[in-house]
Design an enzyme around this catalytic site. Structure first.
Site, short mmCIF file in Angstrom:
data_model
loop_
_atom_site.label_atom_id
_atom_site.label_comp_id
_atom_site.label_asym_id
_atom_site.label_seq_id
_atom_site.Cartn_x
_atom_site.Cartn_y
_atom_site.Cartn_z
N ASP A 197 26.34 54.50 44.72
CA ASP A 197 25.26 53.84 43.64
C ASP A 197 23.97 54.81 44.13
O ASP A 197 23.30 54.65 44.87
CB ASP A 197 25.04 52.43 44.26
CG ASP A 197 23.94 51.76 43.43
OD1 ASP A 197 23.28 52.47 42.74
OD2 ASP A 197 23.71 50.76 43.94
N GLN A 210 19.03 54.70 43.10
CA GLN A 210 17.48 54.73 43.71
C GLN A 210 17.51 56.50 44.13
O GLN A 210 16.35 56.77 44.35
CB GLN A 210 17.48 53.74 44.93
CG GLN A 210 17.08 52.20 44.72
CD GLN A 210 15.95 51.99 43.82
OE1 GLN A 210 14.97 52.91 43.91
NE2 GLN A 210 15.94 51.23 42.70
N CYS A 230 17.43 41.48 43.66
CA CYS A 230 18.91 41.63 43.42
C CYS A 230 19.52 41.98 44.84
O CYS A 230 20.69 42.62 44.69
CB CYS A 230 19.24 42.70 42.46
SG CYS A 230 18.32 42.37 40.78
N HIS A 281 22.47 46.57 46.31
CA HIS A 281 22.20 45.75 45.08
C HIS A 281 23.24 44.98 44.47
O HIS A 281 24.49 45.42 44.63
CB HIS A 281 21.93 46.68 43.96
CG HIS A 281 21.13 46.28 42.86
ND1 HIS A 281 21.70 45.51 41.95
CD2 HIS A 281 19.80 46.31 42.53
CE1 HIS A 281 20.69 45.32 40.97
NE2 HIS A 281 19.68 45.93 41.30
N LYS A 319 15.25 54.73 35.52
CA LYS A 319 14.36 54.85 36.95
C LYS A 319 14.05 56.28 37.05
O LYS A 319 13.45 56.69 38.07
CB LYS A 319 15.36 54.36 38.13
CG LYS A 319 15.46 52.81 37.94
CD LYS A 319 16.37 52.53 39.42
CE LYS A 319 17.10 51.09 39.08
NZ LYS A 319 16.21 49.93 39.05
#
Lengths: 152, 407
Positions: free
Chosen positions: B200, B203, B364, B123, B226
């Site tokens: 990261d 997700q 993104c 991303h 999220k």
């Protein structure tokens, strides 16, 4: 959005037709101005080649890829401005942009009026105006407002 | 499906609404998840009952607000398996957390000739901070390339991660491809050359059981919104040692120990990184969200999401004229796709008319779109409140789109 939403109001048959069979698609080897524009939110891309001769839009072609709205709008725009004096072509592009923000365009826009449904979707207005912004930059680079990043 | 998963949909009031006269099918949780009443109630309870600034005043409300805020930090620390709550720094979200690491740690420790390693599936929030770090320090940005199916090329990773590598930044799950990255394995490669591993987790943390110690991360960034929490709250987790050697980014109130006219010393971690009044309600909401998710069970949620992701990939791959991206299995709970001859924005517009909410665009991830050689894709993403009937509606919407735009 109201529940009587109809997809047909957005994607009128004329739009689908221009999307399927775009007019004036291609490039002009003898273009007097070439503008590339990108709509960064959608990834719509357009390259507009314009040939100005004796103060008129003698020829105009576009290439690129994007949603049906952006491609149909580009196709209709090229048909509408071909042969017009530069000042008239610019006036048409600006009137169309006013039309999409709900203002009175102050003139007849012909087939481009089938894009009226887009004005209900703020996120799609940028798609419909991409080619018109490119035309403004090609014909009047001094006064046209900078829109998205130029890519050519 | 476990009983808790089968009944959880009723906890999400928004999923009862209609869109264009049709029941909403929400397939955009990778962009943001919906919120259960348990989280909404925690926010309401805080604002109605205990609203005050934290760590400052000596009155009952302030004590309550501070206890709730710090309690949320403890809940989040337990949720990700942190060794101590102080390793949890509240941020605005993943983007801010990754920028904190880039500015506060990487810019301080990297120099010309060093290398940062990332991947083309990241991303923008896990790419651009490193581009800027490299520009400012003279370090070089390198990439672990992808296999044709969208998984990481681990053999090549072993070549790219070398003696010059100081930092490896990688997403645990791809937000487009659905790839499950072998974080622990890459972290071992990074640590073997003395590099720091930045993960990261935007997700992954919402969907997968997260154990930061086993993962081998030095830093982990994720977002509350999220994972059933509010927007505007996220987390930077770091090993205490790393957080201590990292500079603050926001200077001002609450992040200091002692201040004179000309100089100041910093508060201890995590206060050092939380200058200004934090998003107190957001943190409390996130605390409620992780409690909610834990009660259902992260193993069950992960199994459920993966099942839906793999089922959707298979069903979409069978439809003529539909291209699906990323590995078929194992994969996470999302599927990016394109319908031949129809731009993803037109796809999303027709879906919307059917009450089906999906994402369309470059997600993104412009370098990944370039790798896939597409301008954009549509993406359906699943979460605990989705089930097989939502995939039926997805398939129907694809058929409707094909009919509508047929040449």
């Amino acid at each position: 959005m109201s529940s009587d939403f109809s997809l047909e109001e957005l994607y009128r048959e004329t739009i689908l037709d221009h999307n399927r069979s775009p007019r004036n698609r291609g490039q002009l080897p003898d273009a007097t101005a070439t503008v590339g524009l990108l709509n960064p939110t959608c990834g719509d891309q357009i390259r507009l080649d314009v040939k100005v001769d004796a103060g008129r839009v003698a020829d105009i072609r576009f290439t690129g890829h994007g949603c049906a709205i952006s491609m149909a709008s580009a196709s209709m725009m090229t048909e509408a401005v071909k042969g017009l004096p530069v000042s008239e072509a610019l006036a048409l592009a600006r009137a169309f942009k006013r039309f999409l923000t709900g203002e009175d365009p102050g003139r007849d826009l012909g087939e481009l009026e089938t894009l009226k449904g887009v004005s209900q979707y703020p996120s799609r207005v940028k798609c419909a105006t991409l080619a018109h912004n490119a035309l403004e930059q090609a014909l009047d680079p001094e006064t046209s407002s900078p829109t998205s990043a130029s890519s050519s | 499906m476990t009983a808790a998963l089968m009944t959880c949909k009723k906890d999400f009031p928004i999923l009862q609404r209609q869109v264009h006269g049709k029941p909403l099918v929400y397939l955009d949780s990778a962009a943001t998840s919906q919120k259960p009443v348990q989280v909404l109630e925690a926010l309401r309870q805080y604002y109605e009952h205990s609203n005050a600034n934290v760590h400052r005043s000596v009155h009952t409300l302030a004590e309550e607000a501070t206890a709730l805020y710090e309690g949320a930090r403890q809940k989040v620390a337990r949720f990700i398996g942190a060794s101590q709550p102080e390793e949890v720094v509240f941020t605005r979200g993943t983007t801010e957390a990754l920028n904190f690491v880039a500015r506060g740690w990487a810019e301080k420790h990297l120099k010309a000739g060093d290398e940062v390693v990332t991947s083309p599936m990241e991303h923008h929030s896990n790419l651009i901070p490193w581009q800027v770090v490299c520009r400012r320090t003279g370090a070089r940005l390198r990439f672990i390339e992808l296999n044709p199916d969208g998984t990481l090329n681990l053999e090549q990773a072993g070549e790219v991660i070398g003696p010059r590598t100081r930092l490896v930044a990688l997403s645990a799950l791809s937000n487009v491809l659905g790839t499950i990255n072998p974080i622990a394995e890459v972290a071992r490669m990074a640590h073997a050359v003395g590099a720091v591993m930045v993960v990261d987790g935007a997700q992954s943390v919402p969907h997968q059981l997260t154990r930061v110690m086993e993962m081998g991360a030095d830093f982990l960034a994720f977002s509350g919104h999220k994972m059933c929490g509010p927007t505007g709250i996220g987390v930077l987790w770091g090993k205490m040692e790393r957080l201590e050697e990292m500079d603050p980014i926001l200077y001002g109130g609450e992040m200091i120990a002692y201040v004179s006219r000309d100089t100041a010393t910093w508060a201890a971690v995590p206060a050092k990184f939380e200058g200004g009044t934090p998003h107190i309600a957001g943190a409390i909401g996130l605390g409620a969200a992780v409690e909610y998710l834990s009660a259902i069970g992260m193993e069950a949620i992960w199994e459920h999401d993966r099942y839906l992701g793999e089922l959707a990939w298979r069903r979409l791959a069978e439809i003529p004229g539909v291209a699906v991206y990323g590995p078929s299995a194992p994969r996470s709970g999302l599927v990016a796709f394109n319908i031949e001859g129809v731009h993803p924005h037109d796809v999303a517009q027709v879906f919307d008319s059917q009450g089906v909410a999906i994402r369309a665009g470059h997600h993104c991830c412009q370098p990944l779109m370039q790798w896939l050689e597409v301008g954009a894709t549509a993406r359906a993403s699943f979460y605990l409140y989705n089930d097989e009937s939502d995939i039926d509606r997805l398939v129907e919407a694809i058929e409707a789109t094909k009919r509508y735009f047929q040449p």
